[in-house]
Every structure is written in structure tokens, then in C-alpha cells.
Write an enzyme that holds these catalytic residues in place. Structure first.
Site, short mmCIF file in Angstrom:
data_model
loop_
_atom_site.label_atom_id
_atom_site.label_comp_id
_atom_site.label_asym_id
_atom_site.label_seq_id
_atom_site.Cartn_x
_atom_site.Cartn_y
_atom_site.Cartn_z
N THR A 1 1.05 -1.40 -0.14
CA THR A 1 0.30 0.06 -0.25
C THR A 1 0.73 1.15 0.26
O THR A 1 0.45 2.36 -0.76
CB THR A 1 -0.76 -0.15 1.40
OG1 THR A 1 -0.24 -0.30 2.04
CG2 THR A 1 -2.00 -0.85 0.67
N THR A 2 2.12 1.39 1.02
CA THR A 2 2.99 2.55 0.64
C THR A 2 3.39 2.45 -0.82
O THR A 2 3.56 3.55 -1.70
CB THR A 2 3.95 2.14 2.32
OG1 THR A 2 3.40 1.76 3.18
CG2 THR A 2 4.75 3.21 1.71
N TYR B 1 -2.21 -8.36 6.84
CA TYR B 1 -2.03 -7.31 7.19
C TYR B 1 -3.54 -6.95 7.40
O TYR B 1 -4.28 -6.57 6.90
CB TYR B 1 -1.73 -6.52 5.63
CG TYR B 1 -1.55 -5.07 5.70
CD1 TYR B 1 -1.79 -4.06 7.64
CD2 TYR B 1 -1.24 -4.41 4.62
CE1 TYR B 1 -0.91 -3.45 6.86
CE2 TYR B 1 -1.08 -2.86 4.99
CZ TYR B 1 -0.49 -2.35 5.90
OH TYR B 1 -0.18 -1.12 5.62
N LYS C 1 1.07 -8.08 9.94
CA LYS C 1 1.19 -7.20 10.00
C LYS C 1 0.09 -6.50 10.64
O LYS C 1 -0.54 -6.26 10.06
CB LYS C 1 2.19 -6.53 8.84
CG LYS C 1 2.24 -5.30 9.12
CD LYS C 1 2.16 -4.94 7.51
CE LYS C 1 2.32 -3.19 7.12
NZ LYS C 1 2.64 -2.46 6.14
N TYR D 1 -13.43 -0.63 1.94
CA TYR D 1 -14.31 0.03 1.37
C TYR D 1 -15.24 -0.65 1.81
O TYR D 1 -16.34 -1.23 2.25
CB TYR D 1 -14.33 0.21 0.14
CG TYR D 1 -15.89 0.92 0.01
CD1 TYR D 1 -15.57 2.21 0.27
CD2 TYR D 1 -16.20 0.32 -1.07
CE1 TYR D 1 -16.61 2.71 0.24
CE2 TYR D 1 -17.32 1.52 -1.12
CZ TYR D 1 -18.12 1.80 -0.88
OH TYR D 1 -19.19 3.05 -0.98
N ARG E 1 -7.29 2.45 8.02
CA ARG E 1 -6.73 3.04 6.36
C ARG E 1 -8.18 1.81 5.85
O ARG E 1 -8.39 2.61 5.02
CB ARG E 1 -5.34 2.22 5.87
CG ARG E 1 -4.15 3.37 6.34
CD ARG E 1 -4.63 4.82 5.27
NE ARG E 1 -4.72 5.19 3.85
CZ ARG E 1 -3.50 5.66 3.38
NH1 ARG E 1 -2.17 6.00 4.18
NH2 ARG E 1 -3.70 6.02 2.02
N ILE F 1 7.37 -3.98 9.30
CA ILE F 1 6.75 -3.63 8.01
C ILE F 1 7.14 -1.65 8.12
O ILE F 1 5.86 -1.40 8.59
CB ILE F 1 5.90 -4.34 7.52
CG1 ILE F 1 6.19 -6.44 7.20
CG2 ILE F 1 6.08 -3.45 5.72
CD1 ILE F 1 5.11 -6.00 6.41
#
Length: 292
Positions: A44-45, A133, A161, A107, A138, A203
Site C-alpha cells: 500500500t505504501t 495485514y 502485519k 471499503y 486505512r 514492516i
């Protein structure tokens, strides 16, 4: 098993938003030189939400080929549609990724049963090591520890994570699952403490700009050197905080630009860091001795 400081690598882009392959190459070598223990590509980063599926696979392929086994490469392959995540995970396996990082579906806010079935389906479909994760801040969905415990029974689910930043919850997760999966932090500010409690690594966003320091931090914490780990973490705290003054990866891309490691490219709907935050990020870099 995958452990230590695992950088959540940004995806370098040119000012027009095109992928910057030369700077991607340079970043990978920078991390290996500085002691990063593993590279998460197109997570995602790494703006996985704004690259195309073709670009996603191209980035991963380049990183895997360049790293050539020197450190583990973890592919971001999550999605909010289960079959899309299965497809990306299968592609990552075919490319040669050492493991896959699978974010909770965002979402659509599945139930705990939906989360269990989502990850179970991927685990059963693709025989590659997989890292769960959970980042409720987010995704607007929170995978509870009980659900993780159910999933830890899958042989190829090797880690989680945990980006909640909740140390009590992280300790409970370690107590539940650490005999079967590694618990990794996804929250730089609390990562050292989670490792001291029995976690196996981080991470990290901060590792993008301070890879040697984050490697040392994780190593100290894994060795149980609490006082030294906490002192280093306190030194890095300005980065942990200021790299999130706007939505990740906006600030860390600006920081890397200030370091001369990438260009200014970022893709809509993400925008360059607001000028009102420039001094905050530069001040954090300066206080940690990264720029003068």
C-alpha cells in the site's frame, strides 16, 4: 521465517506519474547496502491502489530479479475482491516473490467470517507464504485476533502485519499465535515495544529514509536490548510521527525527494505534500541526521 526491518518500499515515479525504473533500481540497492532485512514491493505504501495490474507485476518482477535472493522480497498482493487478490498472489508466486502481503479488503467492510473466508480462499488457492495485514485506520475494517488465530492454522499463512499500534492487543496476538505465525508490527512508533513483547520485526515506512537505523532498531529489540532499542526509537520518533502528517506515502515520498533519492512523482488522487508541512518533514530528517 521473515523478520527484522522490512521496508514498505515506495514506488518512484516521474513528475508526469510514469514509473521511474532507474530510481527504483537505485532504491533497491540503497536498501540492500544499508542492511534492510526484506523488501515489500507494491504494497500500500508502494501505491498499489493506483498502479495498473500490468505495472504491479512489472514492478514486482524487476525487484525480484534485481534482488536475486539477497534478501526476501514480499509482494503486496491484497485487494478488496477475493478473486483479484488470488490472481495477484498467483502472479507474485510465478514471478518468484518469497512471500505475499495481503491487506484486509477495504471499503466493503466484510464481517469476521467474510475476512476468514477471504484469506482462507487465497491460502488454499496459492501455495506461497502469505502475510496477513490488518490496518483498520486505512481500510475501515478490523480483523480481530480471534479471526487471525483461526487463520494461523494454515501452513502457508506465516505472519501478520499488525498496524493497530495497540500493544496490549499485540501482546494478546503474540500469546495466541506466535507458536504458528510471526507477529510483525506495521506501526513504526510502537514497533520496538511490540518486538520486545515477542514480535519478530516491522514492516516499516520509516525504513524508506532510515534503513540502517531501522535495521539496528529491530535487531536490538529482537536481542532484548530494551534500553538501547528505546533510545534509538526515541531518536527516530520525529520521523515516525512526521512521515504521517498527510496520508502515507505522501510525506515519505517528499522526504525521499529531499534526500535526492526519487523525483516528485505521485499519482492522483494522492497529491504532493502540502507546502505547510515541508518544514515539518525536513526538520524530522535533520533531527535524525539524514539531511543537514
Amino acid at each position: 521465517m521473515i523478520s527484522g526491518s522490512l521496508v514498505a518500499l515506495v514506488t518512484p515515479m516521474l513528475p508526469n506519474g510514469e514509473l521511474d525504473w532507474q530510481r527504483l533500481h537505485n532504491l533497491v540497492e540503497f536498501h540492500i547496502e544499508k542492511g534492510t532485512d526484506g523488501i515489500v514491493a507494491v504494497g500500500t505504501t508502494g501505491e498499489s491502489a493506483t498502479v495498473t495490474v500490468e505495472e504491479h507485476c512489472q514492478i514486482l518482477k524487476r525487484v525480484v530479479e534485481q534482488v536475486d535472493g539477497r534478501v526476501p522480497v514480499i509482494a503486496g498482493s491484497g485487494g478488496n475482491a477475493t478473486q483479484e487478490a488470488v490472481h495477484l498472489t498467483a502472479e507474485a508466486k510465478a514471478i518468484g516473490a518469497d512471500a505475499c502481503l495481503l491487506v484486509t479488503p477495504y471499503y466493503n467492510k466484510p464481517t469476521q467470517e467474510g475476512l476468514y473466508r477471504h484469506f482462507a480462499t487465497i491460502a488454499e488457492a496459492v501455495a506461497v507464504p502469505q502475510i496477513l495485514y490488518n490496518v483498520p485506520g486505512r481500510t475501515s475494517v478490523d480483523m480481530l485476533n480471534e479471526t487471525v488465530n483461526r487463520l494461523a492454522g494454515y501452513e502457508n499463512i506465516i505472519a501478520i502485519k499488525d498496524a493497530t499500534g495497540d500493544l496490549a492487543r499485540g501482546k494478546e496476538l503474540i500469546d495466541l499465535c506466535a507458536d504458528r505465525i510471526n507477529v510483525l508490527s506495521g506501526d513504526d512508533a510502537t514497533a520496538a515495544e511490540l518486538i520486545l513483547l515477542g514480535g519478530k520485526g516491522d514492516i516499516s515506512v520509516t525504513a524508506n529514509v532510515a534503513p540502517a537505523e531501522m535495521h539496528e532498531l529491530c535487531a536490538l529489540a529482537q536481542e532484548g536490548k530494551a534500553e538501547e532499542a528505546r533510545a534509538l526509537n526515541q531518536k527516530l520518533m520525529p520521523l515516525h510521527q512526521k512521515l504521517f502528517v498527510e496520508s502515507n506515502p505522501i510525506p515519505v515520498k517528499y522526504a525521499l525527494q529531499e534526500m535526492g533519492l526519487i523525483d516528485c512523482g505521485i499519482r492522483l488522487p494522492l497529491t504532493p505534500l502540502a507546502s505547510s508541512y515541508h518544514e515539518d518533514v525536513k526538520g524530522a530528517l535533520s533531527s535524525c541526521g539524514i539531511i543537514s
